[in-house]
Design a protein around this motif. Structure first.
Motif, PDB file in Angstrom:
ATOM      1  N   LEU A   1       0.848  -1.182   0.000  1.00  0.00           N
ATOM      2  CA  LEU A   1       0.000   0.000   0.000  1.00  0.00           C
ATOM      3  C   LEU A   1       0.884   1.232   0.000  1.00  0.00           C
ATOM      4  CD1 LEU A   1      -2.663  -1.086   2.669  1.00  0.00           C
ATOM      5  CD2 LEU A   1      -2.849  -1.221   0.176  1.00  0.00           C
ATOM      6  N   LEU A   2       0.530   2.196  -0.816  1.00  0.00           N
ATOM      7  CA  LEU A   2       1.351   3.398  -0.993  1.00  0.00           C
ATOM      8  C   LEU A   2       0.520   4.642  -0.722  1.00  0.00           C
ATOM      9  CD1 LEU A   2       2.826   2.102  -4.318  1.00  0.00           C
ATOM     10  CD2 LEU A   2       4.220   2.536  -2.306  1.00  0.00           C
ATOM     11  N   ARG A   3       1.104   5.561   0.045  1.00  0.00           N
ATOM     12  CA  ARG A   3       0.388   6.784   0.376  1.00  0.00           C
ATOM     13  C   ARG A   3       1.350   7.964   0.369  1.00  0.00           C
ATOM     14  NH1 ARG A   3      -3.996   7.102   5.316  1.00  0.00           N
ATOM     15  NH2 ARG A   3      -5.175   8.894   4.523  1.00  0.00           N
ATOM     16  N   ARG A   4       0.889   9.067  -0.191  1.00  0.00           N
ATOM     17  CA  ARG A   4       1.711  10.276  -0.223  1.00  0.00           C
ATOM     18  C   ARG A   4       1.498  11.105   1.036  1.00  0.00           C
ATOM     19  NH1 ARG A   4       0.976  11.456  -6.319  1.00  0.00           N
ATOM     20  NH2 ARG A   4       3.059  11.174  -7.165  1.00  0.00           N
ATOM     21  N   LEU A   5       2.578  11.668   1.521  1.00  0.00           N
ATOM     22  CA  LEU A   5       2.476  12.685   2.555  1.00  0.00           C
ATOM     23  C   LEU A   5       2.000  13.964   1.877  1.00  0.00           C
ATOM     24  CD1 LEU A   5       3.161  13.271   5.580  1.00  0.00           C
ATOM     25  CD2 LEU A   5       5.393  14.072   4.770  1.00  0.00           C
ATOM     26  N   PRO A   6       0.964  14.636   2.405  1.00  0.00           N
ATOM     27  CA  PRO A   6       0.447  15.851   1.746  1.00  0.00           C
ATOM     28  C   PRO A   6       1.550  16.854   1.427  1.00  0.00           C
ATOM     29  CG  PRO A   6      -1.001  15.209   3.540  1.00  0.00           C
ATOM     30  CD  PRO A   6       0.198  14.299   3.617  1.00  0.00           C
ATOM     31  N   GLY A   7       1.554  17.301   0.194  1.00  0.00           N
ATOM     32  CA  GLY A   7       2.525  18.292  -0.230  1.00  0.00           C
ATOM     33  C   GLY A   7       3.874  17.729  -0.627  1.00  0.00           C
ATOM     34  N   VAL A   8       4.012  16.405  -0.642  1.00  0.00           N
ATOM     35  CA  VAL A   8       5.287  15.762  -0.953  1.00  0.00           C
ATOM     36  C   VAL A   8       5.073  14.806  -2.122  1.00  0.00           C
ATOM     37  CG1 VAL A   8       7.124  14.255  -0.078  1.00  0.00           C
ATOM     38  CG2 VAL A   8       6.072  15.954   1.439  1.00  0.00           C
TER      39      VAL A   8
ATOM     40  N   ASN B   1      14.754  11.635   3.943  1.00  0.00           N
ATOM     41  CA  ASN B   1      13.769  10.564   4.116  1.00  0.00           C
ATOM     42  C   ASN B   1      13.424  10.292   5.577  1.00  0.00           C
ATOM     43  OD1 ASN B   1      13.452  10.257   1.398  1.00  0.00           O
ATOM     44  ND2 ASN B   1      14.836   8.504   1.215  1.00  0.00           N
ATOM     45  N   GLN B   2      14.405  10.412   6.492  1.00  0.00           N
ATOM     46  CA  GLN B   2      14.104  10.225   7.908  1.00  0.00           C
ATOM     47  C   GLN B   2      13.152  11.315   8.394  1.00  0.00           C
ATOM     48  OE1 GLN B   2      15.314   7.664  10.219  1.00  0.00           O
ATOM     49  NE2 GLN B   2      13.565   8.578  11.274  1.00  0.00           N
ATOM     50  N   LEU B   3      13.363  12.544   7.929  1.00  0.00           N
ATOM     51  CA  LEU B   3      12.463  13.637   8.302  1.00  0.00           C
ATOM     52  C   LEU B   3      11.061  13.412   7.737  1.00  0.00           C
ATOM     53  CD1 LEU B   3      14.834  16.717   7.766  1.00  0.00           C
ATOM     54  CD2 LEU B   3      14.145  15.665   9.932  1.00  0.00           C
ATOM     55  N   LEU B   4      10.979  12.911   6.502  1.00  0.00           N
ATOM     56  CA  LEU B   4       9.678  12.620   5.906  1.00  0.00           C
ATOM     57  C   LEU B   4       8.955  11.510   6.662  1.00  0.00           C
ATOM     58  CD1 LEU B   4      10.514  12.781   2.084  1.00  0.00           C
ATOM     59  CD2 LEU B   4       9.274  14.473   3.444  1.00  0.00           C
ATOM     60  N   LEU B   5       9.713  10.530   7.140  1.00  0.00           N
ATOM     61  CA  LEU B   5       9.105   9.448   7.911  1.00  0.00           C
ATOM     62  C   LEU B   5       8.513   9.978   9.213  1.00  0.00           C
ATOM     63  CD1 LEU B   5       8.450   6.547   8.597  1.00  0.00           C
ATOM     64  CD2 LEU B   5      10.835   6.205   9.267  1.00  0.00           C
ATOM     65  N   ARG B   6       9.224  10.857   9.891  1.00  0.00           N
ATOM     66  CA  ARG B   6       8.699  11.434  11.130  1.00  0.00           C
ATOM     67  C   ARG B   6       7.454  12.275  10.849  1.00  0.00           C
ATOM     68  NH1 ARG B   6      12.106  10.874  15.447  1.00  0.00           N
ATOM     69  NH2 ARG B   6      14.226  10.166  14.967  1.00  0.00           N
ATOM     70  N   ALA B   7       7.472  12.994   9.726  1.00  0.00           N
ATOM     71  CA  ALA B   7       6.306  13.800   9.363  1.00  0.00           C
ATOM     72  C   ALA B   7       5.105  12.902   9.058  1.00  0.00           C
ATOM     73  CB  ALA B   7       6.623  14.683   8.163  1.00  0.00           C
ATOM     74  N   MET B   8       5.340  11.767   8.388  1.00  0.00           N
ATOM     75  CA  MET B   8       4.256  10.843   8.087  1.00  0.00           C
ATOM     76  C   MET B   8       3.706  10.230   9.369  1.00  0.00           C
ATOM     77  SD  MET B   8       2.167   9.200   6.201  1.00  0.00           S
ATOM     78  CE  MET B   8       2.573   9.306   4.449  1.00  0.00           C
ATOM     79  N   THR B   9       4.571   9.944  10.339  1.00  0.00           N
ATOM     80  CA  THR B   9       4.115   9.402  11.613  1.00  0.00           C
ATOM     81  C   THR B   9       3.176  10.372  12.310  1.00  0.00           C
ATOM     82  OG1 THR B   9       6.156   8.121  11.889  1.00  0.00           O
ATOM     83  CG2 THR B   9       4.862   8.566  13.870  1.00  0.00           C
ATOM     84  N   ARG B  10       3.536  11.646  12.323  1.00  0.00           N
ATOM     85  CA  ARG B  10       2.652  12.660  12.949  1.00  0.00           C
ATOM     86  C   ARG B  10       1.341  12.773  12.180  1.00  0.00           C
ATOM     87  NH1 ARG B  10       7.721  15.341  13.364  1.00  0.00           N
ATOM     88  NH2 ARG B  10       7.267  16.549  11.482  1.00  0.00           N
ATOM     89  N   TYR B  11       1.416  12.706  10.851  1.00  0.00           N
ATOM     90  CA  TYR B  11       0.211  12.803  10.038  1.00  0.00           C
ATOM     91  C   TYR B  11      -0.740  11.633  10.294  1.00  0.00           C
ATOM     92  CZ  TYR B  11      -2.632  12.691   5.772  1.00  0.00           C
ATOM     93  OH  TYR B  11      -3.671  12.634   4.892  1.00  0.00           O
ATOM     94  N   ARG B  12      -0.190  10.408  10.381  1.00  0.00           N
ATOM     95  CA  ARG B  12      -1.005   9.226  10.619  1.00  0.00           C
ATOM     96  C   ARG B  12      -1.656   9.273  12.001  1.00  0.00           C
ATOM     97  NH1 ARG B  12       2.734   4.583  10.330  1.00  0.00           N
ATOM     98  NH2 ARG B  12       0.880   3.318  10.582  1.00  0.00           N
ATOM     99  N   ARG B  13      -0.937   9.786  12.979  1.00  0.00           N
ATOM    100  CA  ARG B  13      -1.495   9.880  14.324  1.00  0.00           C
ATOM    101  C   ARG B  13      -2.686  10.831  14.364  1.00  0.00           C
ATOM    102  NH1 ARG B  13       4.246  10.266  17.592  1.00  0.00           N
ATOM    103  NH2 ARG B  13       4.623   8.018  17.783  1.00  0.00           N
ATOM    104  N   ARG B  14      -2.641  11.863  13.553  1.00  0.00           N
ATOM    105  CA  ARG B  14      -3.754  12.821  13.516  1.00  0.00           C
ATOM    106  C   ARG B  14      -4.973  12.221  12.828  1.00  0.00           C
ATOM    107  NH1 ARG B  14       0.117  16.669  11.753  1.00  0.00           N
ATOM    108  NH2 ARG B  14      -0.814  16.597   9.670  1.00  0.00           N
ATOM    109  N   GLY B  15      -4.719  11.332  11.840  1.00  0.00           N
ATOM    110  CA  GLY B  15      -5.831  10.815  11.037  1.00  0.00           C
ATOM    111  C   GLY B  15      -6.262   9.452  11.399  1.00  0.00           C
TER     112      GLY B  15
END
Length: 383
Positions: free
Chosen positions: A68-75, A369-383
């Motif tokens: 499963l593939l998902r984009r981080l908003p704005g990336v 990529n490590q920064l993007l992973l942390r951003a995705m983690t925060r995004y998933r927690r919100r949603g």
């Protein structure tokens, strides 16, 4: 047919596989999870997906996975998730033969990080072991397991060596799928042995429900609204929220049964023509899952859920399933904690609690990529 094949001497080849061929290869390594079905991609409508296969040098498919593939908003790059997968030979001491080609393929796919959920079990506790272990403040991890699985332990060690981190480490977020799962072994057991494996309380409740007039029927898509109302009532009563909509279950019912009729089933427990409990069941090869369920706040004295689960377990046995998987439970053994209630109920089936190796995550090479992973983690927690 395999396409987009990437090869390198000494490793397996990986590439996209057609849905029809993928579906026919469900039992390569002990049975595919329903979360790895080709149709599951359509259930997760907010994700993009890809079906991949590993092939040996002679072209034989030796492993598969749904990604499963998902984009981080704005990336413009993607986050990849392999729920309860991939379906590969986890006993291979050279896991890099499988995982390196996967990472290289996903890097070409513009993926910034990968999360996977290896199926092997790590530890097992029998119901009898945990029934007597309840105490204030106690957790399952405080109890000596009946079995420590060598394969699961080896997989954990190998993944760490290869640079993967457990979900929850390094700020990467916890497991998306339950790490503690409750399963009832069915293979090689007779109906009488399944019945005798239930606790005295369970057998008494089933008999009481049947004598009172509780009846079980298989529902259709038209019964999903009744199921969903009972699920919501259970969420409110027990203080949890799955966060899924009626539309989600309707979509799951349609797409799984379109792939194979009877793959997702809805069981209804009725008393005097009123639906008091409703549970969903997923069937894939040698495994059957009880996925979600709910019950009414009234007439609980006729034990509609006990009668319902016994029917589902019996049907799974008749289908030839090796295990009846009751999915996630809490690791809590504190009788004063509401989280213990679900585990206590499932212990009555006489099955076993299984701790999986959990989900593992790794960013792909790259300066951000490590920064993007942390951003995705925060995004998933919100949603």
């Amino acid at each position: 047919m395999l396409s987009e094949v990437e090869t390198r001497p000494g490793v397996l080849e990986i590439g996209v596989i057609a849905p029809g061929e993928y579906q026919a290869l469900a039992d390569l390594h002990g049975g595919r999870s329903y979360l790895q079905l080709a149709a599951w991609a359509a259930v997760k409508a907010e994700w993009t997906s890809e079906l991949l296969a590993w092939r040996a040098t002679d072209g034989t498919v030796v492993g598969t996975t749904l990604v499963l593939l998902r984009r981080l908003p704005g990336v413009s790059r993607w986050y990849a998730y392999l729920p309860e997968g991939p379906d590969i030979d986890w006993s291979d001491p050279r896991l890099e033969r499988w995982l390196d080609p996967l990472l290289e393929h996903l890097d070409r796919r513009q993926v910034f990080a990968v999360r996977l959920g290896p199926p092997p079990a790590l530890r097992r506790w029998q119901a009898a072991t945990l029934k007597s272990a309840g105490a204030p403040g106690r957790q399952v991890d405080d109890v000596l397991p009946d079995v420590v699985e060598p394969l699961g332990s080896a997989v954990v060690e190998r993944l760490r060596t290869l640079g993967w981190s457990r979900g929850g480490e390094d700020g990467t977020g916890g497991d998306a799928q339950p790490r503690y799962q409750f399963q009832v072994p069915l293979a090689g057991r007779t109906d009488a042995e399944l019945w005798s494996g239930l606790s005295k309380e369970w057998r008494r409740n089933i008999q009481k429900g049947e004598k009172s007039g509780v009846r079980i029927r298989i529902g259709t898509e038209a019964d999903l609204p009744a199921f969903f109302q009972l699920l919501q009532a259970t969420e409110r009563r027990n203080g949890f929220r799955l966060g899924r909509s009626l539309a989600y279950y309707e979509r799951q019912y349609r797409v799984l049964n379109a792939e194979l009729q009877g793959r997702m089933r809805l069981y209804l427990s009725t008393y005097r023509d009123e639906v008091l409990a409703a549970h969903t069941m997923n069937v894939v090869g040698r495994r059957v899952w009880y996925q979600s369920g709910g019950s009414a706040n009234h007439r609980r004295d006729v034990r509609p859920s006990h009668v319902l689960q016994w029917r589902m377990m019996s049907d799974a046995h008749q289908l030839g399933a090796e295990r009846y998987d009751m999915r996630g439970v809490s690791g809590c053994l504190d009788p004063t904690d509401p989280a213990f209630g679900l585990l206590r109920w499932k212990l009555g089936t006489g099955g076993e609690l299984i701790q999986t190796v959990g989900e593992w995550e790794r960013p792909l090479p790259g300066p951000v990529n490590q920064l993007l992973l942390r951003a995705m983690t925060r995004y998933r927690r919100r949603g």
